[in-house]
Scaffold this motif. Structure first.
Motif, short mmCIF file in Angstrom:
data_model
loop_
_atom_site.label_atom_id
_atom_site.label_comp_id
_atom_site.label_asym_id
_atom_site.label_seq_id
_atom_site.Cartn_x
_atom_site.Cartn_y
_atom_site.Cartn_z
N UNK A 174 0.83 -1.20 0.00
CA UNK A 174 0.00 0.00 0.00
C UNK A 174 0.87 1.26 0.00
N UNK A 175 2.04 1.20 0.63
CA UNK A 175 2.96 2.34 0.60
C UNK A 175 3.47 2.54 -0.82
N UNK A 176 3.85 1.44 -1.47
CA UNK A 176 4.33 1.54 -2.85
C UNK A 176 3.24 2.06 -3.78
N UNK A 177 2.00 1.68 -3.53
CA UNK A 177 0.89 2.19 -4.34
C UNK A 177 0.73 3.70 -4.14
N UNK A 178 0.86 4.16 -2.91
CA UNK A 178 0.76 5.59 -2.63
C UNK A 178 1.92 6.35 -3.28
N UNK A 179 3.12 5.76 -3.22
CA UNK A 179 4.28 6.39 -3.86
C UNK A 179 4.05 6.50 -5.36
N UNK A 180 3.53 5.44 -5.97
CA UNK A 180 3.26 5.44 -7.41
C UNK A 180 2.22 6.50 -7.77
#
Length: 147
Positions: free
Chosen positions: A23-29
């Motif tokens: 979910x952090x990587x999705x937010x970063x993307x």
């Protein structure tokens, strides 16, 4: 009593668990995509990802505070032909804040020569219930590159 203590301890442990990496990587993307959209002409694309006190300092110079000022600065700059960004390092700062250090490149539009310019950035973001919010963003041109 022991059961209440154990349940309380488990609940407290669950509250301190980090947010799932995916979910952090999705937010970063989402944040990187919003920058690409904003630099490509959708000037308000970054607004949902900005904290109320956001400060944006692009490599072209200036300091822009707040969503309106940031959107105005993006609309004043010609739309770039391409933008990519990479996160090189993440540093947890505590209380849901993270420092991101990374690299980017922008390809200027043909009327500005079409050159691809690399650079580096530092970004501080806060994880909120509404997603990751940008607090501070400072971009630097690559050494030896003129603005």
């Amino acid at each position: 009593m022991l059961r209440t203590t154990i349940l309380t301890a488990l609940a407290m442990a669950a509250l301190t668990l980090p947010v799932a990496a995916d979910s952090i990587e999705a937010e970063e993307a989402k944040m990187i995509e919003a920058f690409a959209q904003a630099l490509g002409g959708e000037d308000d694309a970054l607004a949902p990802h900005l904290a109320d006190s956001a400060v944006y300092m692009p490599s072209t110079g200036g300091r822009f505070e707040g969503a309106e000022s940031i959107a105005r600065s993006l609309s004043d700059f010609p739309d770039v032909a391409d933008f990519t960004a990479k996160i090189d390092d993440r540093v947890p700062l505590g209380e849901g804040h993270t420092l991101f250090i990374g690299t980017y490149s922008v390809t200027l539009p043909p009327e500005m020569g079409g050159a691809t310019l690399p650079g580096k950035y530092v970004l501080v973001a806060e994880n909120t219930p509404d997603g990751m919010k940008l607090l501070r963003h400072v971009a630097f041109p690559a050494r030896g590159m003129e603005r």
